[in-house]
Design an enzyme around this catalytic site. Structure first.
Site, short mmCIF file in Angstrom:
data_model
loop_
_atom_site.label_atom_id
_atom_site.label_comp_id
_atom_site.label_asym_id
_atom_site.label_seq_id
_atom_site.Cartn_x
_atom_site.Cartn_y
_atom_site.Cartn_z
N LYS A 274 0.82 -1.22 0.00
CA LYS A 274 0.00 0.00 0.00
C LYS A 274 0.85 1.27 0.00
O LYS A 274 0.61 2.19 -0.79
CB LYS A 274 -0.94 -0.02 1.20
N THR B 297 3.99 1.52 -0.84
CA THR B 297 4.73 1.51 -2.11
C THR B 297 3.87 2.05 -3.23
O THR B 297 4.32 2.85 -4.06
CB THR B 297 5.22 0.08 -2.43
N ARG C 7 2.51 8.49 6.63
CA ARG C 7 2.84 8.39 8.06
C ARG C 7 4.33 8.13 8.30
O ARG C 7 5.02 7.61 7.43
CB ARG C 7 2.03 7.27 8.71
N LYS D 165 7.10 -6.40 10.88
CA LYS D 165 6.36 -5.75 9.80
C LYS D 165 7.25 -4.98 8.84
O LYS D 165 7.05 -4.95 7.64
CB LYS D 165 5.30 -4.80 10.38
N ALA E 225 -3.25 1.77 12.61
CA ALA E 225 -4.68 1.74 12.28
C ALA E 225 -5.42 0.61 12.98
O ALA E 225 -6.64 0.63 13.02
CB ALA E 225 -4.85 1.60 10.77
N PHE F 107 -3.36 -0.22 7.06
CA PHE F 107 -3.97 -1.55 6.91
C PHE F 107 -5.11 -1.52 5.90
O PHE F 107 -5.08 -0.77 4.94
CB PHE F 107 -4.39 -2.10 8.28
N PHE G 230 3.01 -8.90 -9.07
CA PHE G 230 4.20 -9.67 -8.70
C PHE G 230 4.65 -10.48 -9.91
O PHE G 230 3.83 -10.85 -10.77
CB PHE G 230 3.88 -10.61 -7.53
N TRP H 14 6.76 -0.96 -7.82
CA TRP H 14 7.87 -1.54 -7.07
C TRP H 14 9.06 -1.78 -7.99
O TRP H 14 10.20 -1.49 -7.63
CB TRP H 14 7.43 -2.85 -6.41
#
Length: 583
Positions: A96, A98, A119, A130, A298, A326, A407, A435
């Protein structure tokens, strides 16, 4: 194929001096405070009252003012606001942040004046499991080492302000307890910016009379501190001080709340936060300006960057891309029902990030088999995405586009299935390859976002519930409408606290539900789109300064722990000061 790590990519790109990045937004030397060569804080550029209306105005009881209809942006804000959210996260990864960063770079490639507002990372996840919050691959904000570690010291300032209040609270009790606080009803905890389960429940004040009054205590992680939420929801220094003064630290023997203002702590706390309230400006790998400010989680807080940074970004750019933590059941719901309500904000479009891998995991595929085509698992997992689409487009009335974060192992058949499912429901969908390709990989997504944000999609944004709805009604509305629950169960302690808070005048506040991020339910093991479940509210507390009521569900904790093999074991620094192993 050998891929570079995130930190290797970040260290290979030449950054621009932050003064040059600031200059592209019209920020002059007098408006910025450099923290080294590549990051700075920016002073407020507009009066705080512009565009705020009655949203977020807090009375003596902590009640929010009436804001039944959010304005488009407010007179001082001109840019369109793009919110990035996601499906329920899985170990397979969604990307998210990224996607948020890559979308900003893509919009800039299309000639748009864009500013990011995201954030700040917490050290807990950075050293835990994480990871950080600076993006990944070729869609990152830099300097990523600084951002993911101490940055400009905001987290430390928030911890210090939180713990100053704790020290003044316990000192007040030790010095005679003039306010009559019941030491069994203290609600304020200490905090630190680290995952440390050992500190969740402690007993302190031991060792004799001169060492304090013995009582049960505990620590939250800094991102879960009410101070963090207050910083992110404050418009300016005066608003910050007013909110700090309203913090409820505990109750007297006859259940009357005691506040930080009664302890005369708000002035000193605000002094510690004097610099922290100013938004931080950095850049992406492609030099797109990015405000990185505030970092509430979150799942246990409201999960959005600061209103101050968002408003500043909207003043300075034509498009502001921001994110909520999230999945859309947590961060986006809180962004829309709490941040937009208090900040007078209205998103122009929403991006919902999903991956084929994550959807297959939601459909029951094994983690070690996600690289293989599995249309059956994908079909079983797609309802999770469809529920988040429903939440954004139907429950909140906002135009949305699904960003399929691609991906290398995704097959054409799998990608086509996801696209067909979205289009069948008349929802825009676009592949995202930011990415691997940076902004160039987000052009398709950026074009869809522009189409929606510029008014070619319906925008009937509305809050999920009105201020006047009772607290139970708000909790049940969120659980039923957003999670898909059949109902809400309350423990006796939660029932009692809800009644007390409503009797004290806190019933008009919005609700911030603390829940596992991994499931639409409060059970992390229920993946996909679970049905036939209830949410259990086990405890409730008021964050009167922040301006919301927190409902704790399931086994959610406000102080995480480290994993068996924490990321900290891989992080090192060379004799020359170069950091390695940071993702």
């Amino acid at each position: 194929m050998q891929y570079k790590s995130d930190i290797e990519i970040a260290q290979s790109v030449k950054m621009k001096p932050i003064r040059e990045v600031a200059a592209t937004l019209g920020i002059g030397e007098d408006d910025m405070e450099p923290y080294g060569k590549y990051k700075c804080k920016v002073n407020s550029l507009a009066p705080a009252e512009d565009g705020m209306g009655d949203c977020g105005q807090t009375g003596n009881s902590g009640q929010t003012g009436n804001c039944s209809q959010a304005g488009n942006s407010g007179p001082a804000e001109h840019g369109r606001l793009i919110l990035v959210t996601a499906i329920n996260p899985t170990p397979a990864g969604e990307g998210k942040t990224t996607t948020t960063i890559g979308l900003g770079d893509a919009l800039r490639k299309l000639g748009k004046k864009v500013v990011l507002a995201i954030r700040e990372p917490s050290l807990g996840p950075v050293f835990g499991i994480k990871g950080g919050a600076a993006g990944g691959g070729y869609a990152q904000v830099v300097p990523m080492e600084d951002i993911n570690l101490h940055f400009t010291g905001d987290m430390h300032a928030i911890s210090a302000a939180n713990n100053l209040l704790a020290a003044m609270l316990d000192n007040h009790i030790y010095q005679g307890n003039e306010l009559g606080l019941d030491v069994r009803k203290i609600t304020w905890k200490r905090c630190m910016d680290m995952n440390d389960r050992q500190l969740r429940f402690i007993t302190d004040g031991l060792g004799g009379r001169t060492n304090g009054v013995p009582r049960e205590d505990g620590f939250d992680i800094t991102a879960a501190s009410e101070i963090m939420a207050i910083l992110c929801l404050s418009r300016d220094m005066e608003d910050l001080k007013a909110r700090l003064g309203k913090i409820v630290v505990g109750y007297t023997r006859d259940d009357q709340p005691v506040t930080a203002g009664q302890l005369k702590a708000e002035g000193a706390m605000a002094a510690l936060l004097r610099d922290a309230i100013k938004p931080n400006l950095v850049q992406t790998l492609e030099h797109t300006p990015a405000f990185v400010h505030g970092g509430p989680f979150a799942n246990i807080a409201h999960g959005c960057s600061s209103i101050a940074a968002t408003r500043m970004a909207m003043q300075l750019g034509d498009y502001t891309v921001t994110e909520a933590g999230f999945g859309a059941d947590l961060g986006a719901e809180k962004f829309l029902d709490i941040k937009c309500r208090m900040g007078g904000l209205k998103p122009s479009a929403v991006v919902i990030v999903a991956t084929v891998r994550a959807l297959k995991l939601h459909g029951g595929a094994r983690k070690d088999a996600l690289g293989k085509e599995n249309l059956s698992a994908l079909e079983k997992g797609i309802p999770n995405l469809l529920k988040h689409i429903e939440n954004i487009t139907v429950k909140f009335g906002l135009p949305a586009v699904v960003a399929v974060n691609r991906f290398p192992t995704d097959t054409e058949a799998e990608l086509r299935f996801v696209e067909d499912q979205c289009r069948k429901r008349k929802v825009a969908v676009a592949l995202s390859e930011v990415w691997a390709k940076g902004g160039e990989g987000g052009i398709q997504l950026a074009r869809e976002v522009l189409r929606l944000a510029d008014g070619k999609g319906s925008n009937g944004f509305h809050f999920l519930y009105p201020d006047e709805m009772p607290l139970r009604g708000k909790m049940e509305t969120i659980a039923g409408e957003i999670y898909g629950a059949d109902g809400v169960d309350y423990t006796p302690a939660a029932q009692k606290e809800i009644d007390r808070l409503e009797s004290l005048g806190f019933g008009r506040l919005p609700v911030c539900i603390a829940k596992t991020q991994y499931s639409l339910s409060d059970d992390a093991k229920k993946l996909g789109r679970p049905e036939g479940f209830h949410i259990t509210v086990r405890n409730v507390k008021v964050s009167a300064g922040a301006g919301f009521v927190v409902a704790l569900t399931g086994d959610i904790m406000t102080m995480p722990g480290l994993s068996r093999v924490p990321a900290a074991e891989k992080i090192d620094v060379s004799p020359a000061g170069v950091i390695s192993g940071l993702f």
